[in-house]
Design a protein around this motif. Structure first.
Motif, PDB file in Angstrom:
ATOM      1  N   THR A 101       0.832  -1.208   0.000  1.00 32.67           N
ATOM      2  CA  THR A 101       0.000   0.000   0.000  1.00 32.67           C
ATOM      3  C   THR A 101       0.863   1.253   0.000  1.00 32.67           C
ATOM      4  O   THR A 101       0.612   2.200  -0.753  1.00 32.67           O
ATOM      5  CB  THR A 101      -0.930  -0.006   1.218  1.00 32.67           C
ATOM      6  OG1 THR A 101      -1.743  -1.176   1.180  1.00 32.67           O
ATOM      7  CG2 THR A 101      -1.826   1.216   1.225  1.00 32.67           C
ATOM      8  N   SER A 157       3.994   1.494  -1.032  1.00 36.08           N
ATOM      9  CA  SER A 157       4.714   1.616  -2.304  1.00 36.08           C
ATOM     10  C   SER A 157       3.796   2.173  -3.385  1.00 36.08           C
ATOM     11  O   SER A 157       4.234   2.948  -4.237  1.00 36.08           O
ATOM     12  CB  SER A 157       5.291   0.269  -2.726  1.00 36.08           C
ATOM     13  OG  SER A 157       4.261  -0.621  -3.095  1.00 36.08           O
ATOM     14  N   ASP A 158       2.528   1.800  -3.361  1.00 39.34           N
ATOM     15  CA  ASP A 158       1.573   2.373  -4.319  1.00 39.34           C
ATOM     16  C   ASP A 158       1.366   3.856  -4.048  1.00 39.34           C
ATOM     17  O   ASP A 158       1.347   4.672  -4.968  1.00 39.34           O
ATOM     18  CB  ASP A 158       0.240   1.636  -4.219  1.00 39.34           C
ATOM     19  CG  ASP A 158      -0.801   2.236  -5.150  1.00 39.34           C
ATOM     20  OD1 ASP A 158      -0.500   2.412  -6.343  1.00 39.34           O
ATOM     21  OD2 ASP A 158      -1.903   2.548  -4.661  1.00 39.34           O
ATOM     22  N   TYR A 159       1.229   4.211  -2.786  1.00 36.48           N
ATOM     23  CA  TYR A 159       0.963   5.608  -2.431  1.00 36.48           C
ATOM     24  C   TYR A 159       2.140   6.508  -2.799  1.00 36.48           C
ATOM     25  O   TYR A 159       1.961   7.581  -3.376  1.00 36.48           O
ATOM     26  CB  TYR A 159       0.661   5.701  -0.939  1.00 36.48           C
ATOM     27  CG  TYR A 159       0.393   7.106  -0.477  1.00 36.48           C
ATOM     28  CD1 TYR A 159      -0.812   7.735  -0.761  1.00 36.48           C
ATOM     29  CD2 TYR A 159       1.351   7.811   0.242  1.00 36.48           C
ATOM     30  CE1 TYR A 159      -1.060   9.019  -0.343  1.00 36.48           C
ATOM     31  CE2 TYR A 159       1.115   9.100   0.670  1.00 36.48           C
ATOM     32  CZ  TYR A 159      -0.081   9.706   0.376  1.00 36.48           C
ATOM     33  OH  TYR A 159      -0.326  10.976   0.786  1.00 36.48           O
ATOM     34  N   ARG A 201       2.993   6.928  -6.910  1.00 36.94           N
ATOM     35  CA  ARG A 201       1.982   7.411  -7.857  1.00 36.94           C
ATOM     36  C   ARG A 201       2.507   8.507  -8.771  1.00 36.94           C
ATOM     37  O   ARG A 201       2.134   8.599  -9.907  1.00 36.94           O
ATOM     38  CB  ARG A 201       0.762   7.916  -7.104  1.00 36.94           C
ATOM     39  CG  ARG A 201      -0.025   6.791  -6.537  1.00 36.94           C
ATOM     40  CD  ARG A 201      -1.281   7.243  -5.894  1.00 36.94           C
ATOM     41  NE  ARG A 201      -1.996   6.076  -5.373  1.00 36.94           N
ATOM     42  CZ  ARG A 201      -3.135   6.145  -4.759  1.00 36.94           C
ATOM     43  NH1 ARG A 201      -3.714   7.313  -4.576  1.00 36.94           N
ATOM     44  NH2 ARG A 201      -3.709   5.059  -4.336  1.00 36.94           N
TER      45      ARG A 201
END
Length: 99
Positions: A84, A86-88, A91
């Motif tokens: 989560t 790493s996605d945040y 982006r």
């Protein structure tokens, strides 16, 4: 199922530790140390969760299978948080239109 009975003083000590850690979490919000605020607050939250799991959920005195289950659940939760985050944080890296 183990039939371990812990003394009340242990539960009072754990409760006191949880209250102190809650105060520390609130205290961290008043100190501006940038992105470390989140890391410190999350570290304190993890310590509090471990205390609750070990003592109030009696995992400390449980059998090895229960302890292994809890450790595995924590590991998967860590993987979920890592993906989560790493996605945040990733982006803006790809330069996707509309961002």
């Amino acid at each position: 199922m183990s039939s371990h009975i812990a003394p009340k003083s242990l539960y009072y000590a754990i409760f006191l530790a949880l209250m102190v850690l809650t105060g520390a979490t609130v205290g961290v919000t008043y100190i501006d140390i940038g992105p470390l605020n989140l890391l410190i607050a999350m570290g304190i939250a993890v310590v509090k969760a471990v205390l609750v799991i070990l003592y109030f959920m009696h995992v400390r005195w449980s059998d090895r299978l229960t302890q292994l289950t809890i450790v595995t659940a924590f590991a998967f939760f860590g993987v979920l948080v890592a993906f989560t985050l790493s996605d945040y944080f990733g982006r803006g890296v790809l330069g996707v239109a509309g961002r």
